[in-house]
Scaffold this active site. Sequence first.
Site, PDB file in Angstrom:
ATOM      1  CG  ASP A  17     -17.772  -8.298  25.499  1.00  0.00           C
ATOM      2  OD1 ASP A  17     -16.603  -8.571  24.760  1.00  0.00           O
ATOM      3  OD2 ASP A  17     -18.542  -7.362  25.131  1.00  0.00           O
ATOM      4  CD  GLN A  56     -15.279   2.905  15.676  1.00  0.00           C
ATOM      5  OE1 GLN A  56     -14.701   4.059  15.265  1.00  0.00           O
ATOM      6  NE2 GLN A  56     -15.895   2.597  16.697  1.00  0.00           N
ATOM      7  CB  ALA A  87     -32.321   8.714  16.477  1.00  0.00           C
ATOM      8  CD  GLN A  89     -27.932   3.607  14.423  1.00  0.00           C
ATOM      9  OE1 GLN A  89     -27.438   4.801  14.799  1.00  0.00           O
ATOM     10  NE2 GLN A  89     -26.983   2.570  14.352  1.00  0.00           N
ATOM     11  CG  HIS A 138     -18.818  -4.052  24.073  1.00  0.00           C
ATOM     12  ND1 HIS A 138     -17.971  -5.063  23.756  1.00  0.00           N
ATOM     13  CD2 HIS A 138     -18.607  -3.138  23.130  1.00  0.00           C
ATOM     14  CE1 HIS A 138     -17.326  -4.754  22.936  1.00  0.00           C
ATOM     15  NE2 HIS A 138     -17.486  -3.478  22.429  1.00  0.00           N
TER      16      HIS A 138
END
Length: 449
Positions: free
Chosen positions: A116, A369, A327, A329, A17
Amino acid sequence: MEKKAHVAVFPFPFGSHPTALLHLVQRLAAAAPAVQFSYFNTTNSNQKVFSKMNLNGYDNIRSYNIDDGVPEGHVFSGNPVEAIELFIKATPLNFRKRLEELVEATGLKVTCLLTDAFLGFSADIAEEMGIPWVAFWTAGPTALSLHMYFDLIHRNLGLTGRTQNSEQTLDFLPGMSAIRASDLPEELQSLDKPDRPFSYLLQTMGLVVRRSSTVVLNSFDGIDPLVTADLKSKLKKVLNIGPFSLPPCQDQSGCLSWLDRHNAASVAYISFGSMLTPPPNELAALAEALEEKKVPYLWSFREDLKGHLLEGFFKRTSSRGKVVAWAPQSQILAHSSVGVFITHCGWNSMVESITGGVPMICRPFFGDQMINRRILADVWQIGIGLEGDVFAKAGTMNALDIVLSKENWNKMRENIGVFKESATKAVAPNGSSTENFKSFIDIVINISS
């Protein structure tokens, strides 16, 4: 004295977030250099965010630390929700106090509140100050809609727990016919419980978000048209401004050069976000499946405490695998050698996989998810879930076989291509997301009373 536009920014300081909101602020700051942006976040979260990002060249962004609610000397139990609940108990007093201190010290009054969407108290603060509240929703449109329909869901399903009516679909909601009761996050499974601060926060948010002047999403027109149209009928203004184009990150671990040495669509990229990793038995099952199938892998493994569990696996497979603590991404998912993304199915990761054109294997944990997994597997058919939503050796090997088989991979790539084309059009000059972002800038700059 000329009035200056001053935007106060409040992220939810967990998971992806705060980084997502700061990227958004950077885009705004570059487009509106005369506007001052004050980014309020917990000390710990600020340290994490700015260890990967810096504000060089952004003279109109200032960061400020706020209290995270953790008592001095507190020892955490290991439950990831514990830090969230301590933060919620300190909120919104921590924001109010720091905001008042800043205004008093600088004399620069706040003209817009960008927060948010989780932080529903922002509606009250903005109303008291007589300024617009812009809510940033970091997940997808379906998850936002479900939170707004909380009462109707409970009237229709009578939910008291995940096991009841688990296979019943939400076909009574626009665009939700594939979503099942079992896909709903825990926060939507039970009625208001003030003793569970996170659930209460999200249930309240589903009501309060209607008071925002604008809701902005990291989404794009065409990805979920029925749900988006319904949101636009219920909210004052909805702006899809995605997919976010994140600035290239320095590849300190050499991930991209490592990928260059592999065949097209052969590598499994593995990352489960910044909040959780699977439990030890599932990590072992995933590792065993990768080893037996001899699948080359690039694994972004962030939990040092669990890393030792796989030391033997990493050593045995070092010739065809690479493990890194972090990484780049989006750049990895755009690389031609990546054939599958093994993911927790968070919204931002899913959007990056779509723009990279990579099919997914999903192991969801919490929040939106499970919803995302249902949509991408059953509706969009751009990836698959796992049996029981957990890694078992046989099930994981089967999932790898399905996704990496030429026929299935080509079909999923073809399906992803439809969304990728919509995303490309959205962010092109005069595209819908580009035009929506221009409208967003106007909202931020407009300081008339």
